[in-house]
Design an enzyme around this catalytic site. Structure first.
Site, short mmCIF file in Angstrom:
data_model
loop_
_atom_site.label_atom_id
_atom_site.label_comp_id
_atom_site.label_asym_id
_atom_site.label_seq_id
_atom_site.Cartn_x
_atom_site.Cartn_y
_atom_site.Cartn_z
N GLU A 34 -26.33 13.75 -2.53
CA GLU A 34 -27.78 13.91 -2.30
C GLU A 34 -28.60 12.95 -3.16
O GLU A 34 -29.73 12.62 -2.81
CB GLU A 34 -28.20 15.35 -2.56
CG GLU A 34 -28.12 15.80 -3.99
CD GLU A 34 -28.55 17.27 -4.17
OE1 GLU A 34 -29.71 17.58 -3.86
OE2 GLU A 34 -27.70 18.08 -4.60
N GLU A 87 -7.06 1.70 -13.33
CA GLU A 87 -6.48 2.86 -12.65
C GLU A 87 -5.22 3.34 -13.37
O GLU A 87 -5.06 4.54 -13.65
CB GLU A 87 -6.16 2.52 -11.20
CG GLU A 87 -7.40 2.40 -10.32
CD GLU A 87 -7.09 1.93 -8.91
OE1 GLU A 87 -7.94 2.13 -8.02
OE2 GLU A 87 -6.00 1.35 -8.68
N CYS A 117 0.82 -1.21 0.00
CA CYS A 117 0.00 0.00 0.00
C CYS A 117 0.85 1.26 0.00
O CYS A 117 0.67 2.15 -0.82
CB CYS A 117 -0.93 -0.01 1.21
SG CYS A 117 -1.91 1.50 1.36
N LYS A 159 -0.27 5.41 -5.91
CA LYS A 159 -1.32 5.41 -6.94
C LYS A 159 -2.24 6.61 -6.78
O LYS A 159 -2.62 7.26 -7.76
CB LYS A 159 -2.09 4.09 -6.84
CG LYS A 159 -3.25 3.90 -7.82
CD LYS A 159 -4.57 4.39 -7.28
CE LYS A 159 -4.97 3.76 -5.98
NZ LYS A 159 -5.33 2.36 -6.06
N HIS A 210 -27.37 19.95 -0.47
CA HIS A 210 -27.42 20.47 -1.85
C HIS A 210 -26.50 21.68 -2.01
O HIS A 210 -26.41 22.50 -1.12
CB HIS A 210 -28.86 20.88 -2.17
CG HIS A 210 -29.04 21.39 -3.56
ND1 HIS A 210 -29.05 20.55 -4.66
CD2 HIS A 210 -29.20 22.65 -4.04
CE1 HIS A 210 -29.22 21.28 -5.75
NE2 HIS A 210 -29.31 22.57 -5.39
N TYR A 266 -9.20 -3.60 -11.23
CA TYR A 266 -9.11 -2.20 -10.81
C TYR A 266 -7.72 -1.62 -10.99
O TYR A 266 -7.57 -0.43 -11.32
CB TYR A 266 -9.62 -2.03 -9.38
CG TYR A 266 -8.73 -2.58 -8.29
CD1 TYR A 266 -7.82 -1.75 -7.64
CD2 TYR A 266 -8.80 -3.91 -7.89
CE1 TYR A 266 -7.01 -2.23 -6.63
CE2 TYR A 266 -7.99 -4.40 -6.88
CZ TYR A 266 -7.10 -3.56 -6.25
OH TYR A 266 -6.29 -4.05 -5.26
N CYS A 317 -1.68 1.73 -2.92
CA CYS A 317 -2.69 2.76 -2.69
C CYS A 317 -2.12 4.18 -2.65
O CYS A 317 -2.65 5.09 -3.30
CB CYS A 317 -3.41 2.52 -1.37
SG CYS A 317 -3.59 0.81 -0.88
#
Length: 466
Positions: free
Chosen positions: A460, A192, A53, A61, A455, A188, A58
């Site tokens: 939302e 990515e 990681c 990346k 909002h 993934y 992670c």
């Protein structure tokens, strides 16, 4: 201060209550938490601290994803927001140097954290010599409990010319931006890296099986991402199957041939991202009686126990869910069980949220897909109802390039319990965490709706689905 024990020194014998093999996120988390509970802990790591990681996953990346997002703003949206930027210059070398310096600082932070927690850091390569004995070079250590948290490594296929390719780890060693790149994979990591390369200016080709990437996700996720990546310049080779061969040409470029016979010429960089395999081959698992499955993953029960008493495995090495926060939480739960008398402490692997830092739109997903929910619940006579929303994020409203956002909620039963939530679009990576908490608490669609929307935000949409 951390204590280093170079593995070439004279043989020593030391006993720990917990000995951790692997200094990645999960191993460090378990080691530090166990020490906090009063245990005498040693941690063995053969390279730098932080694991996949921090060093090649992670963290670096996400830095590259941020750079790609910045480039998108400059190229696609800056004018509509009133910025007059005539000449956009990007320096890969500067980005890499700053990113690497950041990672080095993190390595030092992990080092200091171990020291402050009074965890003994043993530098070297570990090998089991029995269920409670670990050898590092010429040194031998024993422990009441041994945790294996060595993680995984990228898988490379056995195809001609594969030696000319790099894996996902090698991506972070690139000294300059390739002019033309081929990324091989459909998961993934592949999407990515392809999105980052394309956004930063490399002509990017993605070779994958099937008609869409991310095939284990909701169908609309892979289809939407594919279409958005194509609209931003990525070339998909989705009918070519896999890469058949890679040929290095006299001019230094590569020719990549797919199984369908399609040839991609003039390639500067071929990145293989087809998956990862566990780093269990040279651990001496047999001598400790630790069983693995056909893919080499260590077999564990819900408490992370292996087949050998007193030996445990967490993280990517046990093949459950290969995510850093999963390894961290599993490690801390194990520490609580072993040293805090929490006999039932274990990680619940159900409803684990995950994010793909794809480009141009990140993805957030938790729980069951619609098909998984129907397969699981309709046989029990429970109805499955789905809610969808497709919308344009306000961020894109002033320009002409407008990637769509999509939300899908999967509900079950008369009470419409939310069992799946799947989002693609700007902000999906940041909005999912809170909704994950609600789902872990068993929230229903009505309870989602009872929360007043914020909002204007993308989130939302999740509480106003009809």
């Amino acid at each position: 201060h951390c204590t280093y024990l170079p593995h070439k020194m004279a043989s020593v014998q030391k006993h720990f209550q917990l000995l951790v093999i692997g200094g990645g996120s999960g191993g460090i988390a378990c080691a530090r938490r166990s020490a906090m509970y009063g245990a005498k802990v040693g941690l063995i790591e053969k390279t730098v601290l932080g694991g996949t990681c921090v060093n090649v996953g992670c963290v670096p990346k996400k830095v590259m994803f941020n750079a790609a997002t910045g480039m998108d703003f400059l190229k696609l949206y800056s004018k509509s927001y009133g910025f007059d930027i005539q000449d956009i210059k990007f320096n890969w070398g500067t980005l890499k140097a700053n990113r690497d310096a950041y990672i080095k600082r993190l390595n030092g932070i992990y080092e200091n954290m171990l020291g402050k927690s009074e965890v003994e850091h043993i530098a070297g390569e570990a090998q089991l010599a029995g269920p409670n004995t670990v050898v590092v070079g010429e040194d031998k250590y024993t422990a009441d409990h041994v945790l294996i948290a060595v993680g995984g490594t990228p898988e490379m296929p056995a195809v001609p010319g594969i030696e000319h390719c790099i894996d996902s780890d090698g991506f972070f060693e690139l000294e300059e931006l390739p002019k033309k790149s081929v990324v091989f994979g459909a998961g993934y990591i592949a999407v990515e890296l392809a999105g980052i390369l394309n956004a930063l200016g490399s002509e990017t080709h993605l070779v994958c099986r099937g008609t869409r990437p991310l095939r284990s996700f909701e169908t609309f996720i892979g289809e939407t991402l594919r279409d958005q990546m194509v609209s931003e310049g990525v070339t998909f080779h989705s009918q070519g199957g896999t890469v058949k061969q890679i040929v290095k040409n006299a001019d230094g470029s590569m020719s990549v041939t797919t199984e369908s016979g399609e040839v991609i010429e003039g390639v500067d960089c071929c990145v293989v991202a087809i998956g990862r395999i566990p780093l269990t081959a040279n651990l001496g698992l047999e001598s400790a009686g630790v069983e693995v499955d056909q893919k080499g993953f260590i077999k564990t029960d819900k408490f992370e126990n292996t087949s050998a008493k007193g030996v445990y495995a967490i993280g990517d090495v046990n093949g459950k869910i290969a995510l850093t926060p999963v390894a961290i939480k599993a490690g801390r739960k194990l520490a609580a069980r072993l040293f805090r008398n929490e006999s039932d402490a274990h990680l619940d692997y159900d409803l684990v949220p995950t994010v793909v830092f794809s480009h141009p739109s990140p993805i957030g997903t938790i729980g069951l897909t619609e098909q998984q929910a129907r397969d699981k619940y309709e046989a029990e006579g429970k109805a499955v109802k789905v809610y969808n929303s497709k919308f344009g994020n306000m961020y894109y409203s002033l320009g002409t390039h407008k990637p769509q956002s999509i939300v899908k909620m999967v509900c079950v039963g008369d009470e419409e319990k939310v069992v799946g939530l799947h989002i693609i679009g700007l902000g999906a990576d940041e909005m999912l965490q809170g909704f994950g908490v609600a789902m872990k608490m068993g929230a229903t669609k009505e309870q989602f709706d009872s929360c007043v929307a914020i909002h204007p935000t993308a989130s939302e949409e999740v509480v106003t689905l009809v």
